[in-house]
Scaffold this motif. Structure first.
Motif, short mmCIF file in Angstrom:
data_model
loop_
_atom_site.label_atom_id
_atom_site.label_comp_id
_atom_site.label_asym_id
_atom_site.label_seq_id
_atom_site.Cartn_x
_atom_site.Cartn_y
_atom_site.Cartn_z
N UNK A 222 19.65 -2.07 1.05
CA UNK A 222 19.76 -2.64 -0.30
C UNK A 222 18.91 -3.90 -0.42
N UNK A 223 18.92 -4.70 0.63
CA UNK A 223 18.12 -5.93 0.62
C UNK A 223 16.63 -5.60 0.53
N UNK A 224 16.20 -4.57 1.25
CA UNK A 224 14.80 -4.17 1.20
C UNK A 224 14.40 -3.66 -0.18
N UNK A 225 15.35 -3.08 -0.90
CA UNK A 225 15.08 -2.55 -2.25
C UNK A 225 15.34 -3.59 -3.34
N UNK A 226 15.72 -4.80 -2.94
CA UNK A 226 16.04 -5.87 -3.88
C UNK A 226 17.20 -5.47 -4.82
N UNK A 227 18.18 -4.78 -4.24
CA UNK A 227 19.39 -4.38 -4.96
C UNK A 227 20.55 -5.23 -4.45
N UNK A 228 21.30 -5.80 -5.36
CA UNK A 228 22.41 -6.68 -4.98
C UNK A 228 23.56 -5.93 -4.34
#
Length: 462
Positions: A222-228
């Motif tokens: 999620x961090x790599x996809x910039x998703x919270x």
């Protein structure tokens, strides 16, 4: 942009009030360095508001964290100015600082509040929202979705659900109507579901049947996809000050403190009740005398209505109100039972035939409750607290509702600023229990400020 305008307005205003606008005179004496100090101070103030993360999207729109950070950044700045002046023995004009700080802080808080109202309107219209995919057990997902939909001002919009490990094969969650995108417990399937719904963030609730290592890998992806990533534990109606996080062996343990109203807190609340109620009695005495005269002129009977209510720990007391009904209103109650428009437990009629002409005006603006200031001064009530119940209401209480009696009933409370008679019985109980569980002096002050708006708008007053 608004922060910059407010800061410049406060500092420029402080400079003008302290030194005037005569630039020729200022250039010839010691006041001229304050022009440069004002410019530097404004820039640093604006930068510190950013450094304290007062503009983070997750704190905008709801909660008190935004206001706390704005106040902290401002106070830290002027504290550093004071330390700098003391250490370097720089004679800073006290009047200049004494004007800039309170005016600027008040302006920043007011501007943030106005922006919050605008943002709330936009969010209730469906704009400026973060789309969430909810992950958890079916019951937890339904509860979280319902809570977020009731609090649209917070800016979270549930768009899909994912119930890993669930045995129920459903395409839609029954309570919220959210599409259920899967039940597999591997991170790859969850990420695939996330891609299909294009959510901005993932909220993981209780009942999630995922291995801790899977959650860790999911967090990385999620961090790599910039998703919270949002964790929503199964804690309901718990205010922020009661929650403390402690890191133990890499685990974030959440400690929930027990609410207490003992010792200094009890003394502080009682002191505020006595001081504020006395001031309000003195301030409203002419109005109260005029209302008493109008009540006496409008209909026969006593000016004050005394009714037995249940207070703290079940003690009974006589609550005072200006009489807003005819004298035999209690005797007429049985004949009107079938017309009850209240929430089931509370008896209310929007156009109650027992209400007098002046009584309708009193009720619309809650003026009939002014004599309760005497109850507060006497100690049977408080300025803020749960609604004072009737004995027959208490007899019908379920076990949970009896916790309302742990504190003194209030002249106003969360029920007063959240709809009053328009609330359902369940919502009234929930708000009162939330107050009991999360009481604080700061919270009382916020409720008192909100009461003025509730009174003038007359929402739920009948």
């Amino acid at each position: 942009m608004i922060d910059a305008l407010v800061v410049m307005w406060a500092i420029a205003g402080a400079y003008v009030l302290r030194f005037g606008v005569d630039t020729d005179t200022a250039s010839e004496n010691k006041e001229s360095p304050y022009i440069w100090l004002s410019i530097v101070l404004a820039i640093i103030w604006w930068l510190m508001l950013g450094a304290w993360n007062t503009r983070q999207s997750r704190i905008l729109g709801s909660g008190s964290e935004e206001y706390k950070r704005v106040a902290a950044a401002s106070l830290w700045l002027f504290g550093l100015v004071a330390i700098f002046s003391y250490v370097l023995r720089v004679d800073t004009a006290r009047g200049y600082v004494g004007i800039a700080l309170p005016v600027g802080l008040l302006g920043l808080l007011l501007s943030r509040w106005l922006l919050r109202q605008h943002l709330s309107v936009k969010r209730h219209g469906g704009d400026n929202m973060s789309n969430l995919m909810l992950i958890g057990g079916p019951a937890a997902v339904a509860h979280l979705a319902g809570s977020l939909l009731r609090a649209k001002h917070a800016g979270y919009r549930p768009i899909a659900a994912y119930t890993p490990g669930s045995v129920e094969d459903m395409q839609y969650e029954p309570a919220s109507g959210l599409p259920i995108l899967g039940r597999s417990t591997d991170a790859k399937s969850i990420l695939s579901a996330l891609d299909s719904c294009e959510a901005d963030a993932v909220a993981i609730s209780a009942g999630v049947q995922l291995h801790p290592q899977t959650l860790r890998h999911l967090g990385w992806e999620l961090s790599a996809r910039n998703v919270g990533l949002i964790m929503a534990p199964a804690l309901t109606d718990i205010a922020g000050p009661r929650i403390h996080t402690q890191q133990v062996a890499g685990l974030p343990l959440i400690h929930v403190t027990t609410p207490t109203l003992e010792g200094g807190q009890r003394v502080a609340k009682r002191l505020m009740d006595v001081v504020v109620s006395f001031i309000l009695i003195v301030a409203f005495l002419p109005i109260m005398l005029m209302l008493a005269f109008l009540i006496k002129l409008d209909s026969r009977g006593p000016v004050l209505f005394r009714q037995e209510r249940v207070g703290q720990e079940g003690t009974r007391f006589k609550m005072l109100k200006f009489r807003s009904m005819v004298v035999d209103a209690e005797q007429q109650l049985a004949s009107l039972a079938g017309k009850n428009e209240g929430n089931g437990v509370l008896f209310k009629i929007r156009k109650d035939p027992r209400v007098t002409r002046i009584g309708g005006l009193l009720r619309r603006f809650s003026l009939d409750e002014l004599p309760q200031l005497l109850n507060i001064l006497g100690g049977s009530m408080s300025l803020v607290g749960p609604r004072p119940p009737l004995p027959q209401e208490v007899e019908a209480y379920e076990h949970d509702a009896r916790r309302r009696l742990l504190v003194k009933p209030g002249l106003t409370g969360l029920w007063q600023v959240s709809g009053r008679s328009d609330l359902s019985w369940q919502d009234s109980v929930r708000l009162d229990l939330y107050y009991v569980e999360n009481w604080s002096l700061a919270g009382d002050l916020v409720i008192i400020l909100k009461t003025a708006r509730a009174v003038f708008t007359s929402t739920g007053a009948y």
